[in-house]
Motif scaffolding. Structure first.
Motif, PDB file in Angstrom:
ATOM      1  N   GLN A 163       1.183  -1.062  -0.197  1.00  0.00           N
ATOM      2  CA  GLN A 163       0.367  -0.212   0.310  1.00  0.00           C
ATOM      3  C   GLN A 163       0.721   1.550   0.133  1.00  0.00           C
ATOM      4  O   GLN A 163       0.459   2.238  -1.144  1.00  0.00           O
ATOM      5  N   PHE A 164       2.235   1.400   0.928  1.00  0.00           N
ATOM      6  CA  PHE A 164       2.752   2.271   1.091  1.00  0.00           C
ATOM      7  C   PHE A 164       3.222   2.735  -0.520  1.00  0.00           C
ATOM      8  O   PHE A 164       3.444   3.863  -0.886  1.00  0.00           O
ATOM      9  N   VAL A 165       3.775   0.904  -1.493  1.00  0.00           N
ATOM     10  CA  VAL A 165       4.151   2.350  -2.404  1.00  0.00           C
ATOM     11  C   VAL A 165       3.543   2.553  -3.674  1.00  0.00           C
ATOM     12  O   VAL A 165       3.282   3.746  -4.308  1.00  0.00           O
ATOM     13  N   ALA A 166       2.191   1.625  -3.671  1.00  0.00           N
ATOM     14  CA  ALA A 166       1.234   2.268  -4.185  1.00  0.00           C
ATOM     15  C   ALA A 166       0.085   3.966  -3.967  1.00  0.00           C
ATOM     16  O   ALA A 166       0.278   4.541  -4.868  1.00  0.00           O
ATOM     17  N   GLN A 167       0.868   4.183  -2.408  1.00  0.00           N
ATOM     18  CA  GLN A 167       0.294   5.898  -2.339  1.00  0.00           C
ATOM     19  C   GLN A 167       1.168   6.181  -2.954  1.00  0.00           C
ATOM     20  O   GLN A 167       1.105   7.682  -3.176  1.00  0.00           O
ATOM     21  N   HIS A 168       2.596   6.292  -1.805  1.00  0.00           N
ATOM     22  CA  HIS A 168       3.339   7.241  -1.816  1.00  0.00           C
ATOM     23  C   HIS A 168       4.262   7.412  -2.811  1.00  0.00           C
ATOM     24  O   HIS A 168       4.904   7.994  -3.164  1.00  0.00           O
TER      25      HIS A 168
ATOM     26  N   ALA B 188      -1.644  -8.782  -6.573  1.00  0.00           N
ATOM     27  CA  ALA B 188      -3.702  -8.573  -6.218  1.00  0.00           C
ATOM     28  C   ALA B 188      -4.403  -7.906  -5.641  1.00  0.00           C
ATOM     29  O   ALA B 188      -5.156  -7.087  -6.582  1.00  0.00           O
ATOM     30  N   ASP B 189      -3.604  -7.226  -4.553  1.00  0.00           N
ATOM     31  CA  ASP B 189      -4.484  -5.987  -3.893  1.00  0.00           C
ATOM     32  C   ASP B 189      -3.409  -4.693  -4.146  1.00  0.00           C
ATOM     33  O   ASP B 189      -3.323  -3.909  -3.345  1.00  0.00           O
ATOM     34  N   PHE B 190      -2.619  -5.045  -4.988  1.00  0.00           N
ATOM     35  CA  PHE B 190      -2.254  -3.657  -5.186  1.00  0.00           C
ATOM     36  C   PHE B 190      -2.634  -2.548  -5.829  1.00  0.00           C
ATOM     37  O   PHE B 190      -3.778  -2.376  -6.949  1.00  0.00           O
ATOM     38  N   ASP B 191      -3.680  -0.775  -5.493  1.00  0.00           N
ATOM     39  CA  ASP B 191      -4.001  -0.216  -6.267  1.00  0.00           C
ATOM     40  C   ASP B 191      -3.177   0.536  -7.478  1.00  0.00           C
ATOM     41  O   ASP B 191      -2.966   1.416  -6.732  1.00  0.00           O
ATOM     42  N   GLY B 192      -3.721   0.306  -8.718  1.00  0.00           N
ATOM     43  CA  GLY B 192      -2.495   1.561  -8.961  1.00  0.00           C
ATOM     44  C   GLY B 192      -2.917   2.877  -9.858  1.00  0.00           C
ATOM     45  O   GLY B 192      -2.447   3.131 -10.166  1.00  0.00           O
ATOM     46  N   SER B 193      -3.976   3.576  -9.190  1.00  0.00           N
ATOM     47  CA  SER B 193      -4.743   4.336  -9.275  1.00  0.00           C
ATOM     48  C   SER B 193      -4.462   5.125  -8.124  1.00  0.00           C
ATOM     49  O   SER B 193      -4.927   5.899  -7.467  1.00  0.00           O
ATOM     50  N   ALA B 194      -4.014   4.531  -7.149  1.00  0.00           N
ATOM     51  CA  ALA B 194      -4.051   4.997  -5.733  1.00  0.00           C
ATOM     52  C   ALA B 194      -3.197   6.462  -5.362  1.00  0.00           C
ATOM     53  O   ALA B 194      -4.057   6.843  -4.448  1.00  0.00           O
ATOM     54  N   HIS B 195      -2.102   6.274  -5.784  1.00  0.00           N
ATOM     55  CA  HIS B 195      -1.412   7.216  -6.173  1.00  0.00           C
ATOM     56  C   HIS B 195      -2.144   8.901  -6.683  1.00  0.00           C
ATOM     57  O   HIS B 195      -1.982   9.560  -6.356  1.00  0.00           O
ATOM     58  N   LEU B 196      -2.676   9.325  -7.308  1.00  0.00           N
ATOM     59  CA  LEU B 196      -3.533   9.844  -7.791  1.00  0.00           C
ATOM     60  C   LEU B 196      -4.814  10.697  -6.685  1.00  0.00           C
ATOM     61  O   LEU B 196      -4.912  11.331  -6.290  1.00  0.00           O
TER      62      LEU B 196
ATOM     63  N   ALA C  89      13.726   2.421   3.741  1.00  0.00           N
ATOM     64  CA  ALA C  89      12.052   1.666   4.454  1.00  0.00           C
ATOM     65  C   ALA C  89      12.429   0.338   3.803  1.00  0.00           C
ATOM     66  O   ALA C  89      12.077  -0.297   4.062  1.00  0.00           O
ATOM     67  N   ALA C  90      12.908   0.437   2.556  1.00  0.00           N
ATOM     68  CA  ALA C  90      11.860  -1.140   1.642  1.00  0.00           C
ATOM     69  C   ALA C  90      12.671  -1.874   1.962  1.00  0.00           C
ATOM     70  O   ALA C  90      12.214  -3.447   1.537  1.00  0.00           O
ATOM     71  N   PRO C  91      14.550  -2.216   2.284  1.00  0.00           N
ATOM     72  CA  PRO C  91      14.223  -3.656   2.281  1.00  0.00           C
ATOM     73  C   PRO C  91      14.226  -4.095   3.360  1.00  0.00           C
ATOM     74  O   PRO C  91      14.312  -5.941   3.258  1.00  0.00           O
ATOM     75  N   SER C  92      13.920  -3.789   4.175  1.00  0.00           N
ATOM     76  CA  SER C  92      13.492  -4.296   5.632  1.00  0.00           C
ATOM     77  C   SER C  92      12.234  -4.956   5.858  1.00  0.00           C
ATOM     78  O   SER C  92      11.361  -5.457   6.504  1.00  0.00           O
ATOM     79  N   ASN C  93      11.724  -4.490   4.500  1.00  0.00           N
ATOM     80  CA  ASN C  93      10.094  -4.340   3.838  1.00  0.00           C
ATOM     81  C   ASN C  93       9.759  -5.176   2.864  1.00  0.00           C
ATOM     82  O   ASN C  93       8.677  -5.642   2.123  1.00  0.00           O
ATOM     83  N   GLY C  94      11.164  -6.303   2.841  1.00  0.00           N
ATOM     84  CA  GLY C  94      11.235  -6.779   1.597  1.00  0.00           C
ATOM     85  C   GLY C  94      11.015  -6.312   0.115  1.00  0.00           C
ATOM     86  O   GLY C  94      10.852  -7.356  -0.599  1.00  0.00           O
ATOM     87  N   ASP C  95      11.524  -5.109  -0.130  1.00  0.00           N
ATOM     88  CA  ASP C  95      11.680  -4.545  -1.127  1.00  0.00           C
ATOM     89  C   ASP C  95      12.917  -4.873  -0.927  1.00  0.00           C
ATOM     90  O   ASP C  95      13.617  -3.508  -1.220  1.00  0.00           O
ATOM     91  N   PHE C  96      13.867  -5.029  -2.481  1.00  0.00           N
ATOM     92  CA  PHE C  96      15.122  -4.882  -3.105  1.00  0.00           C
ATOM     93  C   PHE C  96      15.374  -4.575  -4.892  1.00  0.00           C
ATOM     94  O   PHE C  96      15.290  -4.342  -5.075  1.00  0.00           O
ATOM     95  N   ILE C  97      13.744  -4.263  -5.129  1.00  0.00           N
ATOM     96  CA  ILE C  97      13.302  -3.777  -5.965  1.00  0.00           C
ATOM     97  C   ILE C  97      12.714  -2.228  -6.488  1.00  0.00           C
ATOM     98  O   ILE C  97      13.402  -1.402  -7.688  1.00  0.00           O
ATOM     99  N   THR C  98      12.258  -1.882  -5.304  1.00  0.00           N
ATOM    100  CA  THR C  98      11.738  -0.452  -5.800  1.00  0.00           C
ATOM    101  C   THR C  98      13.376   0.427  -5.625  1.00  0.00           C
ATOM    102  O   THR C  98      13.008   1.208  -5.931  1.00  0.00           O
TER     103      THR C  98
ATOM    104  N   TRP D 276       7.537   8.979   7.684  1.00  0.00           N
ATOM    105  CA  TRP D 276       7.943   8.012   8.413  1.00  0.00           C
ATOM    106  C   TRP D 276       7.379   6.422   9.564  1.00  0.00           C
ATOM    107  O   TRP D 276       8.431   5.868   9.987  1.00  0.00           O
ATOM    108  N   SER D 277       6.334   6.604   9.439  1.00  0.00           N
ATOM    109  CA  SER D 277       5.731   6.054  10.679  1.00  0.00           C
ATOM    110  C   SER D 277       4.785   4.902  10.327  1.00  0.00           C
ATOM    111  O   SER D 277       4.324   4.362  10.553  1.00  0.00           O
ATOM    112  N   GLN D 278       4.918   5.151   8.533  1.00  0.00           N
ATOM    113  CA  GLN D 278       3.504   3.730   7.455  1.00  0.00           C
ATOM    114  C   GLN D 278       4.289   2.426   7.715  1.00  0.00           C
ATOM    115  O   GLN D 278       3.273   1.556   7.633  1.00  0.00           O
ATOM    116  N   PRO D 279       5.270   2.598   6.827  1.00  0.00           N
ATOM    117  CA  PRO D 279       5.690   0.884   6.780  1.00  0.00           C
ATOM    118  C   PRO D 279       5.834   0.223   8.509  1.00  0.00           C
ATOM    119  O   PRO D 279       5.921   0.620   9.422  1.00  0.00           O
ATOM    120  N   ASP D 280       5.517  -1.099   8.099  1.00  0.00           N
ATOM    121  CA  ASP D 280       6.237  -2.143   9.557  1.00  0.00           C
ATOM    122  C   ASP D 280       7.568  -2.192  10.011  1.00  0.00           C
ATOM    123  O   ASP D 280       7.598  -1.907  10.772  1.00  0.00           O
TER     124      ASP D 280
END
Length: 394
Positions: A162-167, A225-233, A285-294, A356-360
Motif C-alpha cells: 500500500q505504501f508503494v502504491a500511494q506514496h 492482486a491487492d495493488f491499487d494502481g490508481s491510489a497515487h492519484l 525502508a524498502a529492504p526491511s519490508n522485503g522490497d529490493f526492487i523499488t 516515516w511511521s507508516q511502513p511495518d
C-alpha cells in the motif's frame, strides 16, 4: 530503339555547373583544412567532442553573429533575451556593439566572457543523452523482469504494498511536473547552447524517472492482486501529507526567471525534499519490508540528481558568483532566493513526516534524516560561497 535514336539521346545538351568562386566557402584561409574548430577556448588543454558539437551552435550577436539575431518573437525581442533572468554575467549591461565584418563587434574582447564560459562537466549532448537513458531503462527493465520471474514481489510486507502504491507512486507527479514545466521551460530561456543542453538533459532525467515509476506501477498492478494502481492519484490530489510538497512543486513550475527556477529546484528543493524522501525514507525502508526492487528505480533517480544534475548546476552558478563585474550582486540575489525557497521546502518536507511511521519496518528517525539533508544542503551552499539562511533552522 534504333541505333540512330540512341545516338540522339546521348547528344542532348545539358546545362553544366559553372563555379565562379562566389559561393560560400570558396575563400581559402590558413586553417581552411583544419579538422577542429578554434573559435573558442576549451575548458581543458584539448577541446572535446562535446565542445565541438555544442559551443556556439546557437550563435550570439555579442559574439560572432555580426548581423544580429536571425529570428525573434512577436513583441520584437530577438533570440534569447538576457533579461529573462535577473542574474548577470560580464557584458550583459553593455550596449549593442558596433558591427564589423567577421566580428561580433568592435571594442569587445573576442570571444566575449560571461554566459559563454559555462561548460557542462557532464559534457551532455544528444548522443550521450540517448546512450545514458537507454542504459538506465534497460537495466531497470532487467531488474524488474528478474524480480517477476523470482516472484520477489510476493515477499513484500502487506503494508508496504500500500505504501508503494500511494506514496512512491505519488512522487511521479513531482518528477513529471518539474521535468516538463520547470526544466523544459528553463531550457528554452537559457542564453547559450551549453546551458540549453545541460538543462534539457535534466528535464529528460525527470521525465524518464516519472515514466519509470508509471510503468513500474503498471507492472505491480499485474503482479500483486491487492495493488491499487490508481491510489497515487487520490494521494497526490487529496492526502494532506502530500499537499505541502504539491504546493511547493507547483510554485516551482510558476517561476518566470529561468536561473531562479534551476536554483530553487536543484540547489534547494532536491537536497531538502527530493533526497530526503528518496534516500532517507524509501531507500532506507524498502529492504526491511522485503522490497529490493523499488530501490533500483529510486536509486537511478538519485544518481541522476547527485552525479549529473547537481554536477552541472554547481559550476553554472559558481561562474555567476565569481563574475568579475556582477558577482557581488548575483550573490545577493541568490541569498534572497534562499530566504524565499528554504522555508517553503522545510515546510513541505515536514508535512511528509507522518510517512516515516507508516511502513511495518520503520526507516531511521525523520529528524535524523532531516539533519543529514540540512548538512548536505549546507555543504552545497559552501561550494557556491553562499550562506545558509536562518530559515534553515525551522
Amino acid at each position: 530503339m534504333t541505333s540512330t535514336q540512341e545516338h540522339a539521346v546521348h547528344q542532348r545538351s545539358v546545362p553544366k555547373p559553372v563555379f565562379t568562386d562566389a559561393e560560400a566557402g570558396a575563400k581559402v584561409f590558413p586553417d581552411s583544412s583544419a579538422r577542429q574548430f578554434n573559435y573558442f577556448t576549451p575548458a581543458k588543454r584539448k577541446q572535446s567532442h562535446y565542445e565541438d558539437v555544442t559551443v556556439e551552435v546557437q550563435p550570439d550577436p555579442r559574439h560572432y553573429l555580426s548581423q544580429g539575431w536571425l529570428y525573434g518573437f512577436a513583441d520584437g525581442k530577438g533570440g534569447y533575451p538576457l533579461e529573462w533572468t535577473v542574474l548577470k554575467a560580464w557584458g550583459t549591461d553593455k550596449p549593442e556593439p558596433e558591427r564589423g565584418p567577421g566580428s561580433g563587434g568592435k571594442g569587445y574582447d573576442w570571444p566575449a566572457h560571461g554566459w559563454h564560459e559555462f561548460r557542462d562537466p557532464n559534457e551532455e549532448w544528444e548522443l550521450t543523452l540517448y546512450r545514458y537513458n537507454s542504459n538506465v531503462v534497460r537495466q531497470l527493465n532487467q531488474n524488474i523482469e528478474a524480480a517477476r520471474q523470482a516472484k520477489a514481489f510476493d515477499q513484500w510486507n502487506r503494508n508496504w504494498v500500500q505504501f508503494v502504491a500511494q506514496h512512491v507512486g505519488a512522487w511521479m507527479h513531482v518528477d513529471h511536473g518539474l521535468g516538463l514545466y520547470l526544466f523544459a521551460n528553463a531550457n528554452r530561456r537559457a542564453p547559450t547552447n551549453m546551458h540549453n543542453n545541460a538543462i534539457s538533459v535534466n528535464s529528460m532525467h525527470r521525465i524518464r524517472a516519472a515514466q519509470d515509476l508509471a510503468l513500474y506501477n503498471l507492472t505491480l498492478s499485474e503482479e500483486l492482486a491487492d495493488f491499487d494502481g490508481s491510489a497515487h492519484l487520490e494521494t497526490w490530489n487529496n492526502d494532506q501529507v502530500w499537499q505541502g510538497v504539491r504546493e511547493t512543486a507547483e510554485e516551482l513550475t510558476g517561476i518566470w526567471d529561468w536561473c531562479e527556477a534551476i536554483f530553487a529546484a536543484n540547489i534547494v528543493f532536491e537536497p531538502l525534499v527530493g533526497e530526503m524522501f528518496r534516500s532517507n525514507l524509501v531507500q532506507q525502508a524498502a529492504p526491511s519490508n522485503g522490497d529490493f526492487i523499488t530501490p533500483t528505480l529510486i536509486g537511478a533517480e538519485e544518481y541522476d540528481y547527485a552525479e549529473r544534475d547537481l554536477r552541472y548546476t554547481k559550476p553554472m552558478f559558481r561562474l555567476l558568483v565569481d563574475d568579475k563585474q556582477f558577482g557581488a550582486e548575483n550573490k545577493k540575489i541568490m541569498q534572497q532566493w534562499l530566504s524565499t525557497w528554504v522555508p517553503r521546502c522545510i515546510k513541505a518536507v515536514r508535512t511528509l513526516q507522518p510517512l516515516w511511521s507508516q511502513p511495518d519496518a520503520l526507516p531511521p528517525r525523520f529528524e535524523d534524516g532531516l539533519d543529514r539533508a540540512k548538512s548536505r544542503f549546507t555543504a552545497i551552499l559552501t561550494e557556491l560561497d553562499l550562506q545558509a539562511p536562518k530559515e534553515l533552522g525551522q
